[in-house]
Design an enzyme around this catalytic site. Sequence first.
Site, PDB file in Angstrom:
ATOM      1  N   CYS A   1      -0.117  -4.517  15.447  1.00  0.00           N
ATOM      2  CA  CYS A   1       0.022  -3.970  14.091  1.00  0.00           C
ATOM      3  C   CYS A   1      -0.477  -4.915  13.004  1.00  0.00           C
ATOM      4  CB  CYS A   1       1.487  -3.632  13.848  1.00  0.00           C
ATOM      5  SG  CYS A   1       1.828  -3.088  12.170  1.00  0.00           S
TER       6      CYS A   1
ATOM      7  N   GLU B   1       0.826  -1.204   0.000  1.00  0.00           N
ATOM      8  CA  GLU B   1       0.000   0.000   0.000  1.00  0.00           C
ATOM      9  C   GLU B   1       0.859   1.251   0.000  1.00  0.00           C
ATOM     10  OE1 GLU B   1      -2.874  -1.952   3.281  1.00  0.00           O
ATOM     11  OE2 GLU B   1      -2.641   0.207   3.315  1.00  0.00           O
TER      12      GLU B   1
ATOM     13  N   CYS C   1      -2.192   2.311   6.763  1.00  0.00           N
ATOM     14  CA  CYS C   1      -1.089   1.438   6.378  1.00  0.00           C
ATOM     15  C   CYS C   1      -1.296   0.008   6.842  1.00  0.00           C
ATOM     16  CB  CYS C   1       0.220   1.985   6.926  1.00  0.00           C
ATOM     17  SG  CYS C   1       0.651   3.543   6.165  1.00  0.00           S
TER      18      CYS C   1
ATOM     19  N   CYS D   1       2.673   8.173   2.263  1.00  0.00           N
ATOM     20  CA  CYS D   1       3.186   7.132   3.156  1.00  0.00           C
ATOM     21  C   CYS D   1       3.596   5.927   2.309  1.00  0.00           C
ATOM     22  CB  CYS D   1       2.076   6.759   4.144  1.00  0.00           C
ATOM     23  SG  CYS D   1       2.550   5.478   5.294  1.00  0.00           S
TER      24      CYS D   1
ATOM     25  N   CYS E   1       5.961  -7.669   7.640  1.00  0.00           N
ATOM     26  CA  CYS E   1       6.992  -7.189   8.552  1.00  0.00           C
ATOM     27  C   CYS E   1       7.334  -8.302   9.529  1.00  0.00           C
ATOM     28  CB  CYS E   1       6.479  -5.968   9.316  1.00  0.00           C
ATOM     29  SG  CYS E   1       7.733  -5.251  10.411  1.00  0.00           S
TER      30      CYS E   1
ATOM     31  N   CYS F   1       5.222  -6.647  16.152  1.00  0.00           N
ATOM     32  CA  CYS F   1       4.535  -5.807  17.145  1.00  0.00           C
ATOM     33  C   CYS F   1       3.100  -6.314  17.283  1.00  0.00           C
ATOM     34  CB  CYS F   1       4.557  -4.349  16.716  1.00  0.00           C
ATOM     35  SG  CYS F   1       6.230  -3.741  16.456  1.00  0.00           S
TER      36      CYS F   1
END
Length: 371
Positions: free
Chosen positions: A131, A96, A355, A117, A124, A128
């Site tokens: 997220c 994105e 995001c 952004c 990832c 975390c």
Amino acid sequence: MKFTPAKPPFTGETLETLTVRLQARGEPAFRAKQILDWVYKKRARSWDAMTNLPKALRAWLDETFEFAPLTLVHGKQSLDVTDKLLLELGDQSLIETVIIRAPQEGVGLEHSRKTICISTQVGCAMGCKFCASGLLGLKRDLNAGEIVAQLLQVCYREDEHDPRAHSGLATFDNIVVMGMGEPLANYDAIIRALTIINAEWGLGFGARRITLSTSGLVPRILQLADEPLGIRLAISLHGATDEVREQIMPVNKAYPLAKLLPAVKAFSEKHGRMVTLEFILIEDINDSREQAEKLRDIALDLHAHVNLIPYNTVEGLPWKRPGIARQEAFADVLRRARVSVTLRREKGHDIEAACGQLRLKTEKARELSAT
Ligand code: SAH
Ligand code: SF4
């Protein structure tokens, strides 16, 4: 998993690398700049549009480079405060890129200031707990060309209603490296991409208007401090003590606050600019008065700006944002000590809401339709 495209993307080339390739072909010295100019200033959309290049050279470019390493699969026609572009890469991975407009009184949305952004990885690995980008783990790193190409996509979209396009300038005001992925875990690619974005022969975009956000990879923060780029830094803190931070950010085990904070201080002293501490407010996790007081002390010591972000709910995760009164009470502890602080008010329109989440939804829909 590593993705090796059949042809390298043109948007990953620097003036130096392109010059070497062209010289090997016996091209005159001015060619590299001429081609870069077509791509970044004139926004040519194909090799064939580069009318002052010899046909044979255009054919060679086509054989040698991928002109566009990503394609737009989803992006609304109408302009909104937050426009999410869902982009597909050569291996069908999805990322994105988000356009965030700051509406101004008296002017239409098309003339508002724009922050872009960008993503640096597919997924990832940092894990975390709160997220959306981390939920599916890391699929792969983006290469520099894929990072740069996101911004060209934005230009293609914005150019028609932004007069800056006529002067070959980028048609946005700020870049935040806050999309999917941990940028400092893909260090070489992000540095190369930012070099291309910043260079006068590339997008020519000012480093001071670029902010990179990291979850806190200490050695890389120190390395970034030594780069000549001069970009701004934001740290995803989200916990003002190891105890709280560790609960939601596994990275804190390897780089606890005793290591992270001195690195941030070193960066900020070297650059002479305020670093931003991002702090998501999550109900009953990190929104207590003690956390606010600890955060206040850290911000004062680092002379940092604090960005408080009410948590955006992620489908499938239990976390919630605290009520407005609690958010304000938290912010007040900082304000009273004259810490520079912002508390976002918009609902679901912030960068973070955008995001990672659109991709997650699309991946889930793809999974469903495949079964
Ligand atoms: N990996 C980098 C940059 C991408 S995340 C980093 O972590 O800094 C960009 C920001 O969005 C980070 O501060 C991240 O913690 C925050 N964020 C992630 N999920 C969020 C959510 N659901 N609500 C609010 N902020 C979120
Ligand atoms: Fe990765 Fe940043 Fe999300 Fe953490 S907050 S999982 S580092 S994208």
